[in-house]
Design an enzyme around this catalytic site. Structure first.
Site, mmCIF file in Angstrom:
data_model
loop_
_atom_site.group_PDB
_atom_site.id
_atom_site.type_symbol
_atom_site.label_atom_id
_atom_site.label_comp_id
_atom_site.label_asym_id
_atom_site.label_seq_id
_atom_site.Cartn_x
_atom_site.Cartn_y
_atom_site.Cartn_z
ATOM 1 N N ARG A 27 35.970 34.367 12.937
ATOM 2 C CA ARG A 27 35.683 32.987 12.522
ATOM 3 C C ARG A 27 35.489 32.882 11.015
ATOM 4 O O ARG A 27 35.878 31.888 10.390
ATOM 5 C CB ARG A 27 34.437 32.483 13.271
ATOM 6 C CG ARG A 27 34.766 32.193 14.753
ATOM 7 C CD ARG A 27 33.548 32.305 15.637
ATOM 8 N NE ARG A 27 33.776 31.853 17.001
ATOM 9 C CZ ARG A 27 34.327 32.593 17.969
ATOM 10 N NH1 ARG A 27 34.717 33.840 17.715
ATOM 11 N NH2 ARG A 27 34.478 32.110 19.188
ATOM 12 N N ARG A 122 48.194 37.508 29.099
ATOM 13 C CA ARG A 122 46.939 36.745 29.217
ATOM 14 C C ARG A 122 47.204 35.240 29.163
ATOM 15 O O ARG A 122 48.063 34.780 28.419
ATOM 16 C CB ARG A 122 45.953 37.200 28.129
ATOM 17 C CG ARG A 122 45.595 38.674 28.325
ATOM 18 C CD ARG A 122 44.627 39.168 27.290
ATOM 19 N NE ARG A 122 43.332 38.521 27.408
ATOM 20 C CZ ARG A 122 42.333 38.730 26.558
ATOM 21 N NH1 ARG A 122 42.486 39.551 25.541
ATOM 22 N NH2 ARG A 122 41.180 38.107 26.725
ATOM 23 N N GLN A 169 36.496 30.879 23.390
ATOM 24 C CA GLN A 169 37.776 30.855 22.685
ATOM 25 C C GLN A 169 38.429 29.480 22.837
ATOM 26 O O GLN A 169 38.970 28.927 21.880
ATOM 27 C CB GLN A 169 38.696 31.946 23.226
ATOM 28 C CG GLN A 169 38.187 33.342 22.869
ATOM 29 C CD GLN A 169 39.030 34.455 23.455
ATOM 30 O OE1 GLN A 169 39.894 34.224 24.283
ATOM 31 N NE2 GLN A 169 38.760 35.684 23.027
ATOM 32 N N ASP A 315 31.429 40.663 27.880
ATOM 33 C CA ASP A 315 32.094 41.857 27.347
ATOM 34 C C ASP A 315 31.299 43.132 27.627
ATOM 35 O O ASP A 315 31.804 44.242 27.439
ATOM 36 C CB ASP A 315 32.308 41.713 25.833
ATOM 37 C CG ASP A 315 33.305 40.605 25.512
ATOM 38 O OD1 ASP A 315 34.130 40.260 26.388
ATOM 39 O OD2 ASP A 315 33.263 40.073 24.387
ATOM 40 N N LYS A 342 40.905 39.662 30.973
ATOM 41 C CA LYS A 342 40.576 40.228 29.657
ATOM 42 C C LYS A 342 41.718 41.171 29.239
ATOM 43 O O LYS A 342 42.811 41.085 29.775
ATOM 44 C CB LYS A 342 39.229 40.957 29.719
ATOM 45 C CG LYS A 342 38.053 40.023 29.971
ATOM 46 C CD LYS A 342 37.829 39.087 28.800
ATOM 47 C CE LYS A 342 36.730 38.085 29.076
ATOM 48 N NZ LYS A 342 36.639 37.039 28.056
HETATM 49 C C1 S3P Z 1 35.222 35.631 22.409
HETATM 50 C C2 S3P Z 1 34.945 34.991 23.587
HETATM 51 C C3 S3P Z 1 34.986 35.664 24.900
HETATM 52 C C4 S3P Z 1 34.910 37.177 24.747
HETATM 53 C C5 S3P Z 1 35.833 37.686 23.681
HETATM 54 C C6 S3P Z 1 35.505 37.064 22.334
HETATM 55 C C7 S3P Z 1 35.199 34.844 21.164
HETATM 56 O O1 S3P Z 1 36.189 35.351 25.548
HETATM 57 O O2 S3P Z 1 35.190 37.810 25.973
HETATM 58 O O3 S3P Z 1 35.748 39.094 23.563
HETATM 59 O O4 S3P Z 1 35.165 35.441 20.070
HETATM 60 O O5 S3P Z 1 35.198 33.614 21.247
HETATM 61 P P1 S3P Z 1 36.415 33.966 26.354
HETATM 62 O O6 S3P Z 1 36.306 32.857 25.403
HETATM 63 O O7 S3P Z 1 37.810 34.074 26.917
HETATM 64 O O8 S3P Z 1 35.381 33.921 27.405
#
Ligand code: S3P
Length: 430
Positions: A27, A122, A169, A315, A342
Site C-alpha cells: 500500500r 486465483r 484486497q 494467513d 490462496k
Molecule cells: C491481504 C489480504 C488477505 C491476505 C493477503 C493480503 C491484503 O487476502 O490473505 O495475504 O494485503 O489486503 P484477502 O483480501 O483475499 O482476504
C-alpha cells in the site's frame, strides 16, 4: 529437494526483528507512487511480492530507488502515471493483482496484466465485477475471472457495493478505483478485514470516512506524499512465535511488530490455547499500532476457530494448524473456505503435509480438525510452492523426530527472504 535435520535438538532463545509488513508495504508503494512529491518508506519489505508492485509503477514512469530497506518514491500524482508499453507482471502476488486492478481501472489507458501459474488460477471476478459496474472494460478468460487480463480504464463512476467475500484486497481495490471515480464510492463489508488501506489513505490526505462496516471515499484531486514506517509483519512473526510456543524451554522477543487489531487474531488464538506472551512498548505510527512481543513456551490446549476472527488470522492458519498438532485435545478450524483460493488450496496443502509428518488431522469443507498431542515423525513433503506452507514445514521440522525432506524452500522469498537466517539466529542447542 531440501533436507531439514533439526530433529528436536534445539530450542528458541533471543531477540530479533522480523521484516516489514507485506500488506502495508504494497500500500505504501501504491500511495507513494500516486501522491505528489517524495515519499520515503522505512523498513520496506524487500520481497518478491512487494517488488512486483514496485516494478509495475516503474513501468508506469515512477522513479523508485531502493537502499536496503528504505524505498524512495518520487510520486507522479494521481494523473501523472504513463501508459505502460509492456504487460505488467504480478508474479505470485494476489495483493498486487487485486489492488492494481482497482487502480488501473481508474487510469485512462490500456493495460495487459498477467501472473505466475498460481496467480493465474486465483479468482479475479471478486474485483472485476464491481469494477465493471464502475465502468472499466476488460477482456479475459471466463468472463474476466482470471489473469491474463486486458483493461481499458478511465471514466469510472462511484458505486455503493456490498462486498460478498471478506477480503481486504477487494475493499482496497474499490477504494483505489474510488479515488479516481466521479462521485463517491461506498463499500460495505460483511465483517471487518485488515484496514491498512483506510489508515494509509487517511494519512495521505484522501477524503475517506469509515463508519462501522461502511467506508466511503470521494475522488481526490491529489494525495500528499507522506513518509511511512512499516511495522514488522505479524504474519511473519507468527512462524517464529509458534516455534517458541511448541519447543519446551524457549523464550523469544520480537521487536517492532505491527499490532493492528485487524491482524492480531493469532495472538488471541494463542491466548485461548494457553500460550504465554506479553506485549510491551506499544505505540502508534501512521495510524498503525506497533509493539514488542515476548513469548515463552507453555503447554498448549486445543481450541475452536470460527466466524469473525477468521479474517484476523487468515494467513496464520497453516502455522496455527501446526500448533494444534502439539496441543492437548482437539482443535477445530471452520469458516475458512477462503483458504482454498490462496497461493494454493491451503486446507488441502496443510492437511496433506501434516498427515505425511504423522499428525492426526482431517480436512473439512471450510477448514480442518486436528487431534493434538501427536509425535511428529518426519518424511518427504511438498511446499506446494507456497511461502506460508514452506515456512510451516521448516518450523514443523524443529519438532519432528526424524529428517524432513521438502521439494523447495525458494518460495519463502515471496514474503520473508531472510527467514532461514532469522530462524538460525535464535536456535540454541538443547
Ligand atoms: C491481504 C489480504 C488477505 C491476505 C493477503 C493480503 C491484503 O487476502 O490473505 O495475504 O494485503 O489486503 P484477502 O483480501 O483475499 O482476504
Amino acid at each position: 529437494m531440501e533436507a531439514l535435520m533439526y530433529k528436536r535438538k534445539y530450542l528458541i532463545k533471543g531477540e530479533l526483528q522480523v521484516p516489514g509488513d507485506k500488506s502495508i508495504s504494497h500500500r505504501a508503494v501504491i500511495l507513494g507512487s500516486i501522491a505528489n512529491g517524495r515519499t520515503e518508506i522505512v523498513n520496506f519489505l524487500d520481497s518478491e511480492d512487494c517488488m512486483r508492485t514496485v516494478e509495475a509503477f516503474r513501468l508506469m514512469g515512477v522513479s523508485i530507488q531502493k537502499n536496503d530497506n528504505v524505498l524512495i518514491i518520487d510520486g507522479k500524482g494521481l494523473h501523472g502515471l504513463v501508459e505502460p508499453t509492456m504487460p505488467l507482471y504480478f508474479g505470485n502476488s494476489g495483493t498486487t493483482a487485486r489492488l492494481m486492478l482497482g487502480l488501473l481501472s481508474g487510469l485512462p489507458f490500456s493495460t495487459l496484466v498477467y501472473g505466475d501459474k498460481s496467480l493465474t488460477k486465483r479468482p479475479m471476478e471478486r474485483v472485476i465485477k464491481p469494477l465493471q459496474q464502475m465502468g472499466v472494460q476488460t477482456i479475459g478468460r471466463k468472463e474476466s475471472n482470471y489473469l491474463p487480463l486486458a483493461l481499458r480504464g478511465g471514466s469510472l463512476t462511484g458505486i455503493t457495493y456490498n462486498i460478498p467475500v471478506k477480503s481486504a484486497q477487494v475493499k482496497s481495490a474499490l477504494l483505489l478505483a474510488g479515488l479516481l471515480a466521479n462521485g463517491k464510492t461506498t463499500v460495505i463489508e460483511q465483517g471487518q478485514t485488515r484496514n491498512h488501506s483506510e489508515n494509509m489513505l487517511k494519512a495521505f490526505g484522501a477524503s475517506i470516512e469509515v463508519e462501522d462496516n461502511m467506508i466511503t471515499i470521494d475522488s481526490s484531486m491529489s494525495l500528499k506524499a507522506t513518509d511511512v514506517y512499516i511495522p514488522g509483519d505479524i504474519s511473519s512473526a507468527a512462524f517464529l512465535m509458534a516455534a517458541a510456543a511448541i519447543i519446551p524451554g524457549s523464550n523469544l522477543v520480537i521487536k517492532n511488530v505491527g499490532l493492528n487489531e485487524t491482524r492480531t487474531g493469532f495472538l488471541d488464538v494463542l491466548t485461548n490455547m494457553g500460550g504465554l506472551y506479553t506485549l510491551s512498548n506499544i505505540r502508534d505510527s501512521g495510524g498503525e499500532t506497533i509493539g514488542d512481543i515476548s513469548i515463552t513456551y507453555n503447554e498448549l490446549t486445543g481450541t475452536v476457530i470460527s466466524g469473525e476472527i477468521v479474517p484476523r488470522l487468515i494467513d496464520e492458519i497453516p502455522i496455527i494448524a501446526l500448533l494444534a498438532t502439539q496441543a492437548k485435545g482437539k482443535t477445530i478450524i471452520k469458516d475458512a473456505s477462503e483458504l482454498r483460493v490462496k497461493e494454493t488450496d491451503r486446507i488441502q496443502a496443510v492437511v496433506d503435509v501434516l498427515t505425511k509428518l504423522g499428525a492426526n488431522i482431517v480436512e473439512t469443507k471450510d477448514g480442518m480438525e486436528i487431534v493434538g498431542g501427536t509425535n511428529l515423525t518426519g518424511g518427504t513433503v511438498s511446499s506446494y510452492d507456497d511461502h506460508r506452507i514452506a515456512m510451516m514445514i521448516v518450523i514443523a521440522s524443529l519438532v519432528t523426530t526424524d529428517i524432513v525432506k521438502v521439494d523447495e524452500l525458494q518460495s519463502i522469498a515471496i514474503s520473508y527472504p531472510r527467514f532461514m537466517q532469522d530462524l538460525e539466529s535464535v536456535l540454541r542447542n538443547m
